[in-house]
Design a protein around this motif. Structure first.
Motif, mmCIF file in Angstrom:
data_model
loop_
_atom_site.group_PDB
_atom_site.id
_atom_site.type_symbol
_atom_site.label_atom_id
_atom_site.label_comp_id
_atom_site.label_asym_id
_atom_site.label_seq_id
_atom_site.Cartn_x
_atom_site.Cartn_y
_atom_site.Cartn_z
ATOM 1 N N ASN A 1 97.753 30.951 11.860
ATOM 2 C CA ASN A 1 97.225 31.452 13.131
ATOM 3 C C ASN A 1 95.898 32.155 12.920
ATOM 4 O O ASN A 1 95.435 32.318 11.800
ATOM 5 N N VAL A 2 95.280 32.567 14.008
ATOM 6 C CA VAL A 2 94.009 33.282 13.941
ATOM 7 C C VAL A 2 94.239 34.746 14.276
ATOM 8 O O VAL A 2 95.183 35.111 14.977
ATOM 9 N N THR A 3 93.349 35.561 13.758
ATOM 10 C CA THR A 3 93.483 36.990 13.952
ATOM 11 C C THR A 3 92.272 37.543 14.703
ATOM 12 O O THR A 3 91.442 36.779 15.187
ATOM 13 N N LEU A 4 92.190 38.838 14.806
ATOM 14 C CA LEU A 4 91.136 39.489 15.582
ATOM 15 C C LEU A 4 89.753 39.140 15.042
ATOM 16 O O LEU A 4 89.575 38.979 13.837
ATOM 17 N N ARG A 5 88.801 39.058 15.964
ATOM 18 C CA ARG A 5 87.454 38.653 15.574
ATOM 19 C C ARG A 5 86.371 39.663 15.927
ATOM 20 O O ARG A 5 85.232 39.498 15.507
ATOM 21 N N SER A 6 86.691 40.680 16.730
ATOM 22 C CA SER A 6 85.635 41.587 17.179
ATOM 23 C C SER A 6 86.218 42.905 17.685
ATOM 24 O O SER A 6 87.422 43.018 17.924
ATOM 25 N N ILE A 7 85.338 43.857 17.890
ATOM 26 C CA ILE A 7 85.730 45.137 18.488
ATOM 27 C C ILE A 7 86.263 44.887 19.900
ATOM 28 O O ILE A 7 87.221 45.523 20.337
ATOM 29 N N GLY A 8 85.658 43.949 20.613
ATOM 30 C CA GLY A 8 86.142 43.603 21.948
ATOM 31 C C GLY A 8 87.557 43.077 21.918
ATOM 32 O O GLY A 8 88.373 43.401 22.780
ATOM 33 N N ASP A 9 87.862 42.261 20.913
ATOM 34 C CA ASP A 9 89.212 41.735 20.750
ATOM 35 C C ASP A 9 90.191 42.880 20.490
ATOM 36 O O ASP A 9 91.279 42.931 21.061
ATOM 37 N N VAL A 10 89.796 43.811 19.637
ATOM 38 C CA VAL A 10 90.628 44.996 19.386
ATOM 39 C C VAL A 10 90.852 45.746 20.691
ATOM 40 O O VAL A 10 91.986 46.095 21.043
ATOM 41 N N SER A 11 89.792 45.972 21.434
ATOM 42 C CA SER A 11 89.857 46.729 22.681
ATOM 43 C C SER A 11 90.802 46.099 23.700
ATOM 44 O O SER A 11 91.541 46.797 24.397
ATOM 45 N N ARG A 12 90.777 44.787 23.776
ATOM 46 C CA ARG A 12 91.641 44.089 24.730
ATOM 47 C C ARG A 12 93.115 44.176 24.345
ATOM 48 O O ARG A 12 93.985 44.119 25.214
ATOM 49 N N ARG A 13 93.418 44.308 23.067
ATOM 50 C CA ARG A 13 94.808 44.260 22.603
ATOM 51 C C ARG A 13 95.425 45.622 22.288
ATOM 52 O O ARG A 13 96.642 45.735 22.223
ATOM 53 N N GLN A 14 94.611 46.634 22.027
ATOM 54 C CA GLN A 14 95.150 47.913 21.576
ATOM 55 C C GLN A 14 95.970 48.588 22.659
ATOM 56 O O GLN A 14 95.671 48.481 23.855
#
Length: 165
Positions: free
Chosen positions: A82-95
């Motif tokens: 699978n793929v994992t987080l790619r950016s600060i935006g991705d972190v922000s959307r999931r945290q």
């Protein structure tokens, strides 16, 4: 038209749909790890008061431990294809752990907030554990126990450091 990446061909005997749910849970936990890491470093940089040295060192040690877990989580996601987080935006959307952008936070509030956030991370790890067990993903199920123990220990240290007397 955007290029579509070919499906990852990582070898695994786990069912693709099952590992997808594990990867989703892992990516959510990873986002929380990054949020907790940055908050812990923020508090480390801004702590003040009579216990400055103790709290400063405690938070730095904890931030280092949290950051070390992030690579393990991301690599586990990749090992399952699978793929994992790619950016600060991705972190922000999931945290799910909330940021703290206050200019000043009293040290006692820092300790309490970090303690609660570590316990929230434990909840995220339990979701990972359940998904891994359902998918018969023994490797993820086993390694998440260590991450859970570390987060519980951090919460305990923060609790003990905040006790009066």
């Amino acid at each position: 038209m955007a290029d579509i990446a070919p499906a990852l061909k990582t070898p695994t005997d786990l069912a693709r749909n099952d590992v997808k749910s594990v990867a989703d849970a892992l990516n959510s936990a990873l986002a929380d790890c990054y949020a907790l890491y940055f908050k812990t470093k923020n508090f480390h940089w801004h702590v003040s008061g009579p216990h400055f040295r103790d709290y400063h060192l405690l938070m730095d040690d904890q931030a280092t431990q949290i950051l070390a877990v992030t690579d393990d989580i991301a690599e586990r996601v990749r090992k399952t294809g699978n793929v994992t987080l790619r950016s600060i935006g991705d972190v922000s959307r999931r945290q799910t752990i909330k940021d703290n952008d206050k200019e000043f936070v009293p040290p006692a509030e820092m300790l309490a907030e970090l303690r609660e956030d570590n316990l929230k991370l434990v909840e995220s790890f339990r979701v990972v554990k359940d998904a891994a067990d359902d998918a018969k993903d023994n490797a993820t199920s086993g390694i998440v126990d260590e991450w859970t123990d570390q987060a519980e220990e951090r919460a305990w240290f923060l609790f003990e450091a905040s006790r009066k007397g």
